[in-house]
Design an enzyme around this catalytic site. Structure first.
Site, PDB file in Angstrom:
ATOM      1  N   SER A 156       0.792  -1.228   0.000  1.00 33.05           N
ATOM      2  CA  SER A 156       0.000   0.000   0.000  1.00 33.05           C
ATOM      3  C   SER A 156       0.831   1.288   0.000  1.00 33.05           C
ATOM      4  O   SER A 156       1.675   1.498  -0.846  1.00 33.05           O
ATOM      5  CB  SER A 156      -0.971  -0.047   1.185  1.00 33.05           C
ATOM      6  OG  SER A 156      -1.981   0.929   1.055  1.00 33.05           O
ATOM      7  N   ASP A 173      -9.519  -6.458  -4.584  1.00 32.70           N
ATOM      8  CA  ASP A 173      -8.898  -5.141  -4.412  1.00 32.70           C
ATOM      9  C   ASP A 173      -8.717  -4.447  -5.762  1.00 32.70           C
ATOM     10  O   ASP A 173      -7.797  -4.759  -6.514  1.00 32.70           O
ATOM     11  CB  ASP A 173      -7.545  -5.297  -3.714  1.00 32.70           C
ATOM     12  CG  ASP A 173      -6.841  -3.964  -3.491  1.00 32.70           C
ATOM     13  OD1 ASP A 173      -7.530  -2.915  -3.532  1.00 32.70           O
ATOM     14  OD2 ASP A 173      -5.619  -3.967  -3.270  1.00 32.70           O
ATOM     15  N   HIS A 214      -7.843  -5.126   0.062  1.00 34.10           N
ATOM     16  CA  HIS A 214      -6.596  -4.366  -0.021  1.00 34.10           C
ATOM     17  C   HIS A 214      -5.543  -4.855   0.980  1.00 34.10           C
ATOM     18  O   HIS A 214      -4.365  -4.930   0.656  1.00 34.10           O
ATOM     19  CB  HIS A 214      -6.889  -2.884   0.206  1.00 34.10           C
ATOM     20  CG  HIS A 214      -5.718  -2.004  -0.056  1.00 34.10           C
ATOM     21  ND1 HIS A 214      -5.079  -1.953  -1.283  1.00 34.10           N
ATOM     22  CD2 HIS A 214      -5.044  -1.142   0.754  1.00 34.10           C
ATOM     23  CE1 HIS A 214      -4.079  -1.093  -1.219  1.00 34.10           C
ATOM     24  NE2 HIS A 214      -4.034  -0.594   0.009  1.00 34.10           N
TER      25      HIS A 214
END
Length: 522
Positions: free
Chosen positions: A168, A222, A248
């Protein structure tokens, strides 16, 4: 006289301006990178924030970036028995977490248990870590500074050639780092988990990263991971893996699946470097190569004397599409051949030949003595075979099937060590081929995880198997075992003591004992 309506208008404009400025500040704090706006950002998935564990212990290291010093805190775990051939692993983290997330979901423990030293660093993303975040921003105000920050961190922690794991938001550090040619040479591999990517980087930039090896991980649901994957998939040396029914933060939602994928990748990626790290040999010497491979892959047994047969080299031709190639093989046929016994096809590893089963471990002599017909197929030279099969799994499976049909091998038992898994695994995946097999004996085979998931193996009903690996083969042996033991028909596990990757060479007596026991049970 003062116009009240004029005051109302001005007052309204002032209030509107204040609201706008406040909104911009909030957005900046939330998404600002200091080095250009991200091309793709997470769509704010709902995340349960990790709770710090009370027993975690942070160490500190000081790094200097552009003459500015900053202190970085981290968690470090080391295996009880360090393995110099295994790279160290550096773990970054996403926006709503800190280094303790890797401790909480068990990743640090899994790496430690598998022989990897691992370091998880704090990047100060959480609200309660804003003090740390502000200090890091002074050092890492743009992409170039963030790339240098990772480089200096690698030096300060003495990581050597390492594996970088980046989920991320931490992509604002990892992506600039891998883009710098002078830095990415420090990498053994890059494991991305839907990282944020700055708009300044194009698909063409990623396509130029020929020296970077990457495992691209994302959750099945995701959309952000799907978008970042468009860029990352341009890297030439890549593997892609999706975690089913995960979003995610897929590594937190499905930690067991994440750990399996990570450890399998690490195990298969470094087997060739494991050879090269400890062994310098003359490519023309098969004897030196076989001894070298034994030493490199952890074997410490002393092979006893073997019976070597005087066998003629035979030829067989196969045609795949418009391509025809000729292969050589050795064959043993017992004096009293019976239809009740299965017949064996033995493949070989990257550094060996069909003759290995005769001259180096005596397996062909043993099979003849026990009353089994056996063929040892030579998969070298590789070039003409590749012309027939290319990189197509289906073509490789077809090649094996043509050998089986041409040599009339019945009740087939397929023996497949190491690199020959490139042929054997596609073969057993084909139902029409598999249904005619008596059994499969994988010996730490290479498994193409981009094509075959663990679920694919769990669906191979009816396939009997003896899963073989050396006791000291903690690279490809451990990785393949985790997958192969998912076969549904109660596979037997055979761990050969005092043996490494080519375990049948390290301890041939034990190998032959277990092989005969399994064959006689069919």
């Amino acid at each position: 006289m003062v116009s009240l309506s004029g005051i109302d208008v001005k007052f309204g404009r002032i209030i509107g301006a204040i609201v706008l400025i406040t909104a911009l500040i909030v957005l900046y704090r939330r998404y600002g990178t200091g080095g250009g706006q991200p091309a793709i950002k997470p769509e704010s998935p709902v995340i349960t924030e990790s709770k710090p564990q009370s027993d975690s212990k942070f160490d500190e290291v000081e790094v200097t970036v552009k003459e500015k010093k900053c202190t970085v805190t981290y968690i470090r775990v080391k295996p009880e028995t360090p393995d110099s051939a295994k790279p160290k692993v550096l773990l970054l983290h996403g926006k709503n977490f800190n280094a303790e997330i890797w401790q909480e979901i068990g990743t640090l423990d899994k790496l430690k248990e598998s022989g990897y030293e691992a370091i998880a660093v704090n990047l100060g993303y959480r609200e309660e870590d804003q003090a740390l975040n502000e200090k890091l921003k002074e050092c890492t105000g743009d992409n170039e500074a963030r790339a240098e920050f990772i480089h200096q961190l690698v030096q300060g922690l003495e990581l050597g050639k390492f594996v970088l794991i980046s989920p991320s938001k931490s992509g604002e550090f990892s992506i600039p780092y891998i883009m710098k040619a002078e830095y990415n040479k420090e990498l053994k591999a890059f494991v991305s988990i839907a990282p944020s990517i700055d708009v300044k980087y194009t698909e063409e930039d990623f396509a130029k990263l020929e020296d970077v090896h990457i495992l691209i991980v994302s959750g099945e649901t995701d959309s952000f991971g799907e978008k970042s994957g468009v860029y990352l998939s341009k890297i030439p040396n890549k593997q892609q893996s999706s975690i089913p029914d995960a979003g995610h933060v897929c590594y937190k939602e499905k930690p067991e699946v994440w750990h399996e994928k990570l450890l399998t990748y690490l195990g298969t990626l470094f087997v060739h470097q494991y050879f090269l790290l400890n062994c310098k040999v003359h490519e023309s010497s098969e004897a030196i190569l076989s001894t070298c491979e034994r030493l490199n892959m952890g074997g410490n047994a002393s092979p006893g004397e073997v019976t070597v047969l005087d066998l003629p080299v035979k030829n067989v031709q196969v045609s795949i599409g418009s391509k025809t190639c000729s292969l050589t093989y050795l064959e043993v046929v017992p004096d009293a051949l019976t239809d009740s016994k299965p017949q064996l096809l033995l493949l070989h590893g990257a550094r060996f030949h069909a003759s290995t089963w005769n001259e180096n471990c005596g397996t062909l002599a043993k099979l003849k003595e026990w009353g089994y017909r056996a063929v040892a197929l030579d998969l070298k030279p590789e070039a003409p075979i590749s012309e027939c099969t290319g990189d197509e799994n289906g073509a490789r499976a077809q090649l094996i099937q043509q050998i089986v049909e041409s040599l009339r091998l019945t009740r087939l038992v397929l023996v497949s060590p190491s690199k020959s898994g490139e042929f054997a695994i596609p073969y057993i995946m084909e139902p029409s081929y598999r249904e005619k097999m008596a059994a499969y004996i994988p010996v730490a085979p290479v498994i193409d995880r981009t094509s075959y998931s663990s679920d694919a193996f769990s669906k191979l009903e009816g396939l009997k198997a003896l899963v073989v690996q050396g006791e000291n083969d903690h690279t490809i042996g451990d990785a393949s075992q985790r997958v192969l033991m998912k076969l549904p028909s109660s596979p037997q596990l055979c761990v050969i003591p005092k043996a490494g990757h080519p375990c049948y060479l390290d301890n041939p007596d034990f190998w032959h004992e277990q092989l005969k026991k399994f064959l006689d049970s069919l």
